[in-house]
Scaffold this active site. Sequence first.
Site, PDB file in Angstrom:
ATOM      1  N   GLY A  91       0.830  -1.203   0.000  1.00  0.00           N
ATOM      2  CA  GLY A  91       0.000   0.000   0.000  1.00  0.00           C
ATOM      3  C   GLY A  91       0.861   1.249   0.000  1.00  0.00           C
ATOM      4  O   GLY A  91       2.093   1.185   0.057  1.00  0.00           O
ATOM      5  N   LYS A  96       5.065  -1.874  -9.021  1.00  0.00           N
ATOM      6  CA  LYS A  96       4.849  -0.426  -9.013  1.00  0.00           C
ATOM      7  C   LYS A  96       6.193   0.318  -9.024  1.00  0.00           C
ATOM      8  O   LYS A  96       6.263   1.452  -9.512  1.00  0.00           O
ATOM      9  CB  LYS A  96       3.938   0.001  -7.858  1.00  0.00           C
ATOM     10  CG  LYS A  96       4.505  -0.294  -6.488  1.00  0.00           C
ATOM     11  CD  LYS A  96       5.164   0.941  -5.924  1.00  0.00           C
ATOM     12  CE  LYS A  96       5.786   0.763  -4.602  1.00  0.00           C
ATOM     13  NZ  LYS A  96       6.898   0.168  -4.190  1.00  0.00           N
ATOM     14  N   ASP A 148      -0.270   2.580  -4.138  1.00  0.00           N
ATOM     15  CA  ASP A 148       1.193   2.578  -4.005  1.00  0.00           C
ATOM     16  C   ASP A 148       1.857   3.185  -5.245  1.00  0.00           C
ATOM     17  O   ASP A 148       2.898   3.844  -5.150  1.00  0.00           O
ATOM     18  CB  ASP A 148       1.679   1.137  -3.769  1.00  0.00           C
ATOM     19  CG  ASP A 148       2.989   1.094  -3.015  1.00  0.00           C
ATOM     20  OD1 ASP A 148       3.569   2.160  -2.736  1.00  0.00           O
ATOM     21  OD2 ASP A 148       3.449  -0.022  -2.695  1.00  0.00           O
ATOM     22  N   ARG A 151      12.977   6.913  -5.067  1.00  0.00           N
ATOM     23  CA  ARG A 151      14.175   6.648  -5.862  1.00  0.00           C
ATOM     24  C   ARG A 151      13.858   6.186  -7.281  1.00  0.00           C
ATOM     25  O   ARG A 151      14.542   6.561  -8.229  1.00  0.00           O
ATOM     26  CB  ARG A 151      15.010   5.586  -5.133  1.00  0.00           C
ATOM     27  CG  ARG A 151      15.469   6.084  -3.785  1.00  0.00           C
ATOM     28  CD  ARG A 151      16.064   4.992  -2.921  1.00  0.00           C
ATOM     29  NE  ARG A 151      15.050   4.279  -2.162  1.00  0.00           N
ATOM     30  CZ  ARG A 151      15.295   3.568  -1.068  1.00  0.00           C
ATOM     31  NH1 ARG A 151      16.519   3.459  -0.613  1.00  0.00           N
ATOM     32  NH2 ARG A 151      14.320   2.948  -0.438  1.00  0.00           N
ATOM     33  N   ASN A 152      12.798   5.383  -7.442  1.00  0.00           N
ATOM     34  CA  ASN A 152      12.468   4.892  -8.789  1.00  0.00           C
ATOM     35  C   ASN A 152      11.986   6.023  -9.679  1.00  0.00           C
ATOM     36  O   ASN A 152      12.357   6.117 -10.846  1.00  0.00           O
ATOM     37  CB  ASN A 152      11.410   3.796  -8.692  1.00  0.00           C
ATOM     38  CG  ASN A 152      11.940   2.592  -7.952  1.00  0.00           C
ATOM     39  OD1 ASN A 152      12.717   1.808  -8.491  1.00  0.00           O
ATOM     40  ND2 ASN A 152      11.557   2.456  -6.689  1.00  0.00           N
ATOM     41  N   GLU A 192      15.181  -0.068  -6.776  1.00  0.00           N
ATOM     42  CA  GLU A 192      14.704  -1.457  -6.791  1.00  0.00           C
ATOM     43  C   GLU A 192      13.954  -1.808  -8.074  1.00  0.00           C
ATOM     44  O   GLU A 192      13.864  -2.971  -8.446  1.00  0.00           O
ATOM     45  CB  GLU A 192      13.792  -1.712  -5.582  1.00  0.00           C
ATOM     46  CG  GLU A 192      14.546  -1.828  -4.268  1.00  0.00           C
ATOM     47  CD  GLU A 192      13.653  -2.315  -3.131  1.00  0.00           C
ATOM     48  OE1 GLU A 192      13.998  -3.315  -2.491  1.00  0.00           O
ATOM     49  OE2 GLU A 192      12.609  -1.670  -2.877  1.00  0.00           O
TER      50      GLU A 192
END
Length: 347
Positions: free
Chosen positions: A144, A199, A257, A266-267, A295
Amino acid sequence: MTTITILGAGAMGSALSRPVTDAGWDVRLWGTWLDDHLVDAIEAGEPHPRTGAVVPSSVRAYRSAQLEEALDGADVVVMSVASVGVPKVTELALEGISQADALWLTSKGFCPDEAGRIQLLPDAIRAIAARRGATLPPLVAIAGPVKANECAAGLPTATIFGCRDGEVSRRYAAEAATPVYAIAHTDDEVGVEVCAPMKNVYAIALGIADGLGEATGTPHHNLKAAAFAQAVREMSLLGARLGAHPDTAYGLPGVGDLEVTGLSGRNKVYGVRIGRGEEPREALAEMDRLEQTVEGVPAAGLARTLVDQLGGGLAEELPLLAAVCAILEGVPDVQATVAGAVLPRRG
Ligand SMILES: NC(=O)c1ccc[n+]([C@@H]2O[C@H](COP(=O)([O-])OP(=O)(O)OC[C@H]3O[C@@H](n4cnc5c(N)ncnc54)[C@H](O)[C@@H]3O)[C@@H](O)[C@H]2O)c1
């Protein structure tokens, strides 16, 4: 009083200590061998270096060598290390985990088995336990829209607990909730676990749209919104192929999310760099230098392998996943690649 041992003193592990403390639980926070500097700050009562929030003073911190002590008598164990560390920490903590009433999981990612087959993290943990002849307690996947720093600061947050045994997720959702940490619950462990890493992959695409806006001086909000809708559709399709409820992606684990991950993090930042025109591999190396783990990059490659392993034409139904993978490999026209994947086809 319920005793909970959180494994991993990083951003999320330390952040989770806040609501469970407020819920009246006895909280232990174990730092891995990479976390000594974080435990130093926690013990000194200083703000956690990753969240900026002070960990509640009643939380007992343990260093890597004190794992057995940290797990002794724990009712709930939480795996909260980066996905790459999950197999090793599971091995190390297996005895304590198997004696607990539940294993919670905030880690997000995919995990290849020895034969290269891609597993969701709960299945990877179950496989490790089976190899060692250990019995696992029920596993509760946590997902979430939760940014660790906001959760740590006690800001209003909605999360979702997913357990195959819906009664277990319902019970913990009731017991661990606070007025600001609201917990939905589901029996769709797979749906929750598919959305969690995917996500991150799709947040790279959302960041790219923002970066294109910065580079050209013209917002790319239409492209970003189309990418958002396609991302949710792809999370739903992939989940359904793995046995998830298709609707799970349209709730907190997917839409929720993805929204928070596409706003910051970061993504998304990595995607912005690419959209601005940075070469993906150089941008990733720069993020690494800044100790910013992206990630979504390994997750994209593992997701593509998973989709290939599932077969049956699924790859063609996930064009945005393919586009992100192509962009990470350096395909030149980033805008056209995202647009080609998310704009409905003519005719
Ligand atoms: N930060 C968030 O807002 C947030 C929210 C929800 C879930 N998560 C998930 O929680 C997990 C932890 O994220 P975080 O934000 O706390 O990250 P972090 O970088 O702050 O901390 C990472 C943790 O994993 C451990 N770790 C890293 N590499 C390891 C390895 N090779 N072996 C063993 N342990 C290792 C570290 O020691 C640390 O305890 C991730 O899977 C992340 O996706 C994060």
